[in-house]
Write a protein that holds these residues in place. Structure first.
Motif: not given
Lengths: 338, 404
Positions: B354-361
């Motif tokens: 999700d956004a947390r895993s791609t952008l935020g991770g």
């Protein structure tokens, strides 16, 4: 009036936050222990033993640095970090140094503002598959599901390798080595990829290590080493030269067994300089003269650390390979102590 | 002449700011505002100073750089050669997907459980109580991991589907449940399939229009038209007819075992299913309590009056109780939708990108832009939450008590 005091306090707090980046050695000394970032658990490199005491090859580097600074290898507070949290932990000052199978790359060194202080393990990325799959080359892995630790260089190498060879795969991102192991053993992924040393260490903990093979392809260069923050070269020097002391000790035949004899004095001036009986190398670093003696005593020289934690007589069974001394055809080549 | 004495002149003293009730509240507000401003200033200043001390700049240029990593579930075209911005977009779409699916399933589960918990059937009511208390009193992360672990450990791997293996596909070889996800047939849109889609959309409009017509007719004449059967027919018949008229342009692509995994079909990954189920079950438990509270808030007199008018229990619930209960249910329901959406950021626990895993991770990790990445991520969740609550507020306004 009150407002002025608050503003003053804020200003002081702001200044001290800004100044905290410098003089790591003083902070470490004042604190009385070293904060060292390691993995969340990779047998042989960094994992707590049955009594909860951290041990392993990377842990050995942390203990050597603590011994060089305090004379006490146990004065280390270990912080387990994942691939994603390690750099934030280091740059925020939560840890003083990171010894966590971290690959030395250009962007990490230059753009992320870290300082790699040497290489303690020359590694490369490999693939592990169950023998039952009958795969003999990484090029046969078209369409395979691949477990991968997220936030690592291996993630990027994997994408590049499959793209270059024009084969498809399904990545399964995983946070820690333990999760990856569980997924791999449950057959939720066909392949586990990480540094070859990590694969060997992981396989050693399996119930039937013989059922799994590491494929011959090594798809990348992974020089792993300890690192510190940019901007405090004195502290970087201490970590760098502690590691070099371990390496050069092996080269000069200084071991934890014979070091007490050698401290009495030898005919070899370089050993004398290393052990502080000649010259002033320790004080130049801001440490005691016997800093290297303590570092070597902590877990032995580089060769001893290697054999004890990941060498051929351990379940992990890694051969020295690239990590032999330059005199033995390896890449370990510490600059002279002079 | 009368002597006029001037009224005593009010002189303003500083102490009045504190002791005079006319000024006191103003003083407090001004001081609070100043303190807040100082605080914010200090935070920003501190950040800027520390960034400078670390030698880092503040720059969103990384969004245009090559990402270099692959994402397994992508709703748009993406490869490791795409940019970090594209990777963030893929992650955002994945977040939206799981949040959308989650909100729907959670609402269905919640309404059913909430109504059934009020059932007079002892066993059903207690079962629902166990569901509600079990799910809302255990942390969501545990449920996500537990469901994922069960799905991974208890299902066969694709290898077992080979000749002589222990597992086989279901529903006439169209569905495969594996420890990597569920493979279902995927529709393939051939040439001319747009006609079928358009016909289907038109029949949806038809259903809507017919229901309006039926309602108007009933209000005007009292005549009740058969709504349900006609809607059902309208839903299926035109589309099926169009399908055959066009010569079957839509075909199904069945999953087939090939190499390491199943090829073809639609791959619903375990990470998506586990996250979706866990989010829905968890939030559904909260929604059940909200629904129950809403129904209980409608006074018993309403039900009795409805029965007295001769309405059956079904119609009483639909026409009398629920419309009134909705007014109590919808506002807290919005919070639950927002919670579900934000809780979807736990996706990394099961490797859902999700956004947390791609952008935020991964992106933050590979580029070292923690501050920029986290600010973007925060802004995304903020905008998404505001959008959801905006839409739901419009809905709320449409069902609230209209005073004329």
């Amino acid at each position: 009036m009150t407002k002025k005091i608050i503003l003053g306090a804020l200003a002081v707090a702001g200044l001290s936050a800004g100044a905290a980046a410098a003089a790591t050695l003083d902070d470490v000394k004042a604190r009385g222990n070293l904060n060292c970032g390691v993995t969340t658990g990779l047998t042989g490199f960094a994992a707590p033993d049955a009594n909860g005491v951290w041990e392993g090859f990377d842990v050995g580097v942390c203990r050597a640095v603590a011994a060089a600074v305090f004379g006490d290898p146990m004065a280390v507070e270990f912080t387990p970090t994942t691939g994603q949290t390690r750099f934030t932990a280091l740059s925020s000052g939560e840890i003083d140094m990171l010894a966590r199978n971290t690959t030395w790359t250009f962007t990490r060194d230059v753009d992320l503002k870290f300082e790699f202080t040497g290489v303690n393990y020359y590694d490369g990325q490999g693939f592990m598959v169950p023998k039952a799959l009958g795969v003999s080359s990484a090029k046969d892995l078209d369409g395979a599901t691949v477990c991968i630790q997220t936030g690592t260089t291996t993630e990027l190498n994997l994408a590049d390798y499959f793209r270059a060879n024009n084969i498809s795969y399904e990545p399964v991102p995983i946070e820690t080595n333990a999760e990856a192991q569980q997924q791999y053993l449950a057959n939720a992924c066909d392949v586990y990829t990480t540094d070859a040393s990590g694969l060997a260490a992981t396989r050693a903990t399996f119930e039937n290590p013989g059922d799994h093979v590491v494929l011959p392809e090594i798809i990348s260069k992974e020089p792993l080493g300890p690192l510190v923050r940019h901007g405090d070269s004195e502290w970087g020097d201490i970590v760098r030269w502690t590691l070099n002391a371990l390496i050069v000790a092996e080269e000069l035949g200084v071991t934890s067994a014979n070091i007490d004899e050698l401290v009495a004095g030898t005919n070899n001036p370089e050993i004398n300089r290393l052990l502080g009986t000649e010259g002033e190398l320790g004080p130049m670093l801001g440490l005691e003269t016997d800093w290297a003696v303590n570092a070597i005593k902590a877990g032995g020289n580089y060769g001893e650390l290697f054999e004890k934690n990941i060498g051929e007589n351990t379940p992990i069974g890694l051969s020295r390979g690239l990590n032999a001394q330059w005199t033995d055809g390896g890449l370990l080549y510490a600059p002279p102590f002079r | 002449m009368t002597t006029m004495s001037d009224p005593p002149r009010e002189s303003f003293r500083l102490s009045q700011l504190i002791y005079d009730t006319r000024y006191r509240s103003l003083t407090i507000q001004v001081v609070a505002t100043i303190l807040l401003a100082v605080m914010i200033f200090w935070l920003i200043n501190n950040t800027v100073q520390n960034l400078a001390a670390l030698g880092k700049d503040f720059d969103f240029g990384f969004l245009g750089q090559r990402a270099g990593y692959d994402i397994n579930q992508r709703l748009l075209e993406y490869s490791s050669a795409s940019t970090h911005g594209k990777a963030a977009l893929i992650g955002i779409l994945n977040t939206l997907l799981v949040a959308f699916l989650g909100c729907i399933l959670a609402t269905v589960l919640g309404v059913i459980a909430g109504v059934l918990r009020l059932s007079s059937n002892w066993v059903v009511a207690r079962l629902m109580a166990v569901y509600v208390e079990g799910f809302r009193n255990v942390p969501l992360l545990l449920w996500i991991i537990a469901i994922f672990a069960v799905m991974t450990e208890s299902t066969p791997s694709p290898r077992d589907f080979r000749e002589g293996g222990s597992a086989s596909m279901m529903l006439g070889d169209t569905l495969a449940v594996t420890n990597r996800g569920v493979y279902v047939p995927m529709p393939v849109w051939g040439p001319g399939s747009w006609v079928v889609v358009v016909v289907f959309l038109l029949s949806l409009v038809g259903i809507f229009a017919y229901r309006r017509l039926a309602r108007k007719r009933q209000e005007a004449t009292g005549q009740i038209l058969p709504v349900f059967r006609v809607s059902l027919a309208l839903f299926f018949l035109p589309a099926i007819l169009a399908y055959f008229v066009m010569g079957g342009p839509v075909s199904l692509n069945y999953p087939e075992l090939g190499g390491f995994n199943f090829d073809g079909g639609l791959h619903l990954r375990n990470s998506l299913i586990a996250l979706w189920l866990a989010l829905s079950l968890y939030t559904g438990a909260f929604i059940a309590e909200i629904v129950r509270g809403g129904i209980l808030s409608v006074s018993k007199g309403q039900t009795e009056a409805s029965f007295a008018l001769g309405l059956r229990p079904n119609r009483t619930m639909n026409l009398v109780v629920l419309p009134q209960a909705m007014r109590v249910i919808v506002p807290p329901l919005i919070s639950q939708y927002l919670n579900l959406t934000k809780n979807s950021s736990l996706a990394i626990a099961v490797g859902y990108m999700d956004a947390r895993s791609t952008l935020g991770g991964i992106t933050i990790n590979q580029t070292g832009r923690e501050l920029e990445g986290m600010l973007l991520l925060g802004a995304f969740y903020l905008v998404l939450s505001l959008a959801i609550s905006g839409v739901m507020n419009i809905y709320n306004a449409s069902i609230k008590l209209k005073e004329r």
